[in-house]
Structure formats: C-alpha cells, structure tokens
Design a protein around this motif. Structure first.
Motif: not given
Length: 473
Positions: A351-359, A386-392, A447-454, A408-413
């Motif tokens: 939802a925000r990719r914050a290190d603090d999950e409460a955010d 948004p941010g860089a992502m790896t899709f697999a 279905h496709i899957h992803a994580v942040a970064g490359d 790939g790149q998640a973009v601001k929606g």
C-alpha cells in the motif's frame, strides 16, 4: 532499508593452489591474503562465510576440505583461484560438494589467475556443474553485486529445500494452471513437499475462535486501517467481519499446527459463495504486522495456485520482501500501462512500501465483497505505491518448469482508474519492458507475482541451481 536476506545462509570458501609443494609454499601467503578479502566480501553480503581450514594443493586436501564444508551445511561455495591452481583440485572438490560454485579470480596482472579461472571452470562445465565465473578486483562494486546475486539465488534454493507447501482446498474455479504439480515432482525438482488440508478445517477451527478473540481482531482492524466501510452493504457488518476474522485466525492456526512454510487457499467458489472470502489471510499473512503483532511474512496464494505460491516463496526468499499475488487484468495501449489486481491477494505491505507496516495499514480500506460472490465479508482495498519491481511466474509444460522473470516499474495510480476495473479490489498499475503480445504469448497463467526491487539476476542463479529453465523477458 535493504534487508539482509542472506543472514541464514552459509557460503563455503575454499582456496586452491599449485600442486607442487615448493611452488605452493611460495604462493600460499598471496592466496591466503586473497582468501581473507573474499571472506570479508561474503560477510558484507549478509551471508556467513565458512572458510576451509587449509588451502587445497593436493587431491586429498581438496576432498577433505570439501567434506568439511559440506558438513557445515553450506548453500553454495566460492572457489578462490588467484593463481593457476591445478584444475583437478577444484574438480574433485566440486564433485564431493555437489553445490553451486562461484569461481573468483582477482584480475591482477602479476598473477596467472585468469588461466586458473578458465581451466577450473572448463573442467566443471565438462562435469555438468557449470560455475559462475567472476574475474576482477574482489573489492569492486561489480564483483560484490554479482556475488551477492549468486548468494541470494543459491541461498534461496538451499533454504527452500525441505519446506512444506500447505494447499487448503483443491482446484479453484476450473483453473488448470492453478493446480500444483505432484508432490513427487516438487520434491524432485525443488525439494518441497505438498501437503493438503480441506477447507472445512478453516470453518471447523473458526468455530473455536471465541467471541472475545473475534472482537479483538475486529477492533484492531478498525483501529489500524484507514477505514472499514460498514453500512454500504449488508455483506460487511461487524458480525460478518468477525466471522471473516475468525477464519483468518483459523488459517494461522492450521499453518502453525501443520508446519506449513507457505500456503494456498482455494476460496472460490465454496467459501466465497457460501461463507466468506479469505481476503484477510491473503492480504495480511504476506505482511509484517497483523492483529497479533510483528511477524515474518508468510506467502498465501489465492485460488490454491500452487505454482503461484511457489513463485512467491522463491521471490520472498531471494529478496527478503513480501511477495504479491495478482491477476493480469488489462493493458492500456494509449498509456502503456498494465492493470494488476485480484480480489484479495495483494500483501498490505505494498500500500505504501513503508518499513513501518503501520504506515502501510493507514492506506488500506476494508470494503464489502462484490455482489458476484454469494458470501459475506470484506475485500482489502488499496492503491499500490510506485517503485521498481521484479515480476515472475513459474510455468510448466511437458518439458518441465520454467521461471519467467523481468524487471518493471509500478506507477502512481489514480482513484479514477479503479472505476475501469473493479474498484473494491487492491490494485497495482505498472509498466513492463516488453510489448503486451510478448508477455501474453509466454505467460501460461492469469496470475503474476512480484517483489520490490530488481532481483532478476538472483532468480537466474536460483533457476540454474534448481536445474530449471530461466527466461528473462
């Protein structure tokens, strides 16, 4: 914050020398110095270096040190070859180890390491154990990045072996691609067992979740999420959310009692049609915080998609980040933009990719399940950051498994974009580096899957170590 995904990974380090004692004794201080630098480099990636006790300059030493590293349960091994070491020595060690090997040579003009690298590497290729070959300064950023990708990929493969996938329920809404392979095949290829539990177990255990516990979970959701849309539909009331919360608590108990390392839940259409969707499990299990406090993310795939769950587990092990489960919904040619969503399977972390999950929770809404489903409860809705992502995605056919991956790149929606899709569901909007036809022809699943970064390089090393094909689109 970079997460050190290799903390639990042990990497062996074995150095090789000339097979003549007189020559070896003259080279030993140089080889030892390079070994010390490599040990520090391995440690800097977050892995634990397990260093051999002696430099291998005889066959018996090579075998003995290889067995010592094997006994330490190393995931992979780095061969330090700064000189022209006798090539039979690394060949013998590799034969004993049967672990992925990276051969490093420092690229110093006064040392014949390039020849040693090529001779040792060629021998391993002929043996059917092709190594990663790195030639260049041990302290260069390029060497560190390449070695870290090797450690991430081979470490993930090693940690995956011996795990258990819990499949709760059978095939969902007729999807052939959602049915996991046979347990024997997964054990043979990945070292992973497939265990089954019936969906009735969720309902049985949910009945044991006392009212006070249901109330505690509901109150936590109300207090930590951005909103809970009571009143918009009779499908979402405090009572129906309490039932859905009890189901989520039941899934956690099943996973713990059955010792499942990652899971998939059928949901459609038995539970979603007659009881409630399992969106809370699918969204909160692969996050770092829920009503019971901080936690390690646990992969939970919707629709009992076994290959999807396994892809997510690989992504999580490689990256250290929670993994996403999504449908390819649409491609907007005018905007070069993909719509990715699923009724409830996207980790709340994104939802925000914050290190603090409460955010992240502060950007999440609970909304009534859509009318398409006969059951009750909530969808977990957000607009992905948004941010860089790896899709697999793991796919398989008559030739076996293949791991498809790309950066790939998640973009601001925009909220208005949701109206063109299903506004009650969590969404990610993304741009991919290929024409849609290239992906639609190769991705043999919805279905496709992803994580942040490359982490595509690390995935390539994982596939190589697992003995499966890798396709970078």
């Amino acid at each position: 914050m970079t997460r050190r995904v290799s903390d639990q990974v042990k990497i062996g380090l074995l150095s090789f020398s000339d097979g003549r004692q007189r020559v070896h004794e003259g080279l030993a201080p140089t080889i030892q110095g390079h070994q010390d630098r490599l040990a520090a480099l391995i440690a800097a990636t977050g892995a634990t270096p397990v260093v051999a006790e002696a430099i291998a300059w005889t066959p018996r030493l090579a075998v003995a040190e290889a067995r010592r590293l094997l006994a330490a349960d190393v995931a992979a091994v780095v061969f330090n070859i700064p000189v022209f070491a006798f090539p039979n020595l690394p060949a013998l060690a590799a034969a004993v180890l049967e672990r992925p090997v990276a051969i490093l040579s420092p690229g110093e003009a006064n040392l014949p390491g390039m020849g040693g690298l090529l001779a040792a590497g060629g021998g391993l290729v002929q043996m059917g154990q092709p190594p990663l070959r790195l030639w260049g300064p041990y302290d260069s950023p390029a060497t560190r990045a390449a070695l870290e990708s090797f450690i991430r990929g081979t470490g993930a493969r090693h940690r995956l072996r011996g795990q258990v996938y819990g499949q709760i329920g059978g095939r969902s809404i007729g999807m052939l691609t959602g049915v996991s392979s046979s347990p024997a095949q997964w054990l043979r290829v990945f070292g992973v067992d497939i265990d089954h539990a019936d969906q009735s177990e969720i309902l049985r255990i949910a009945e044991q979740i006392v009212p006070a516990e249901r109330e505690r979970i509901v109150a936590w959701l109300e207090g930590n999420l951005r909103s809970v849309a009571y009143g918009e539909s009779p499908k979402l009331t405090r009572e129906t959310l309490a039932f859905q919360a009890a189901c989520a608590a039941a899934v956690k108990r099943i996973a713990e009692e059955r010792q499942f390392d990652f899971i998939g839940i059928k949901c459609h259409f038995d539970l979603s049609e007659y009881y409630c969707t399992q969106c809370l499990s699918a969204a909160f299990l692969p996050g770092r915080l829920d009503w019971d406090g901080p936690r390690e993310p646990m992969v939970c795939a919707c629709e009992a998609d076994g290959d999807g769950a396994l892809t997510m587990q690989i992504l999580q092990l490689v990256s250290g980040e929670p993994a996403l489960f999504m449908d390819l919904r649409h491609f907007d040619r005018s905007e070069n933009r993909w719509t990715l969503c699923n009724c409830g399977g996207q980790s709340i972390h994104y939802a925000r990719r914050a290190d603090d999950e409460a955010d992240n929770l502060a950007a999440v809404d609970l909304v009534p399940v859509i009318a398409k489903y006969g059951g009750v409860g909530a969808h977990v809705r957000y607009l992905g950051e948004p941010g860089a992502m790896t899709f697999a995605r793991l796919v398989h056919d008559g030739q076996g498994h293949r791991l498809i991956a790309f950066a790939g790149q998640a973009v601001k929606g925009e909220d208005s974009w949701l109206e063109k899709s299903c506004p009650q569901w969590p969404h990610l909007f993304a741009q991919f580096p290929m024409a849609p036809e290239a992906l639609l022809d190769r991705l043999h699943a919805n279905h496709i899957h992803a994580v942040a970064g490359d982490c595509t390089d690390a995935l390539a090393h994982f596939a190589r170590a697992a003995g499966i094909a890798f396709e970078r689109i």
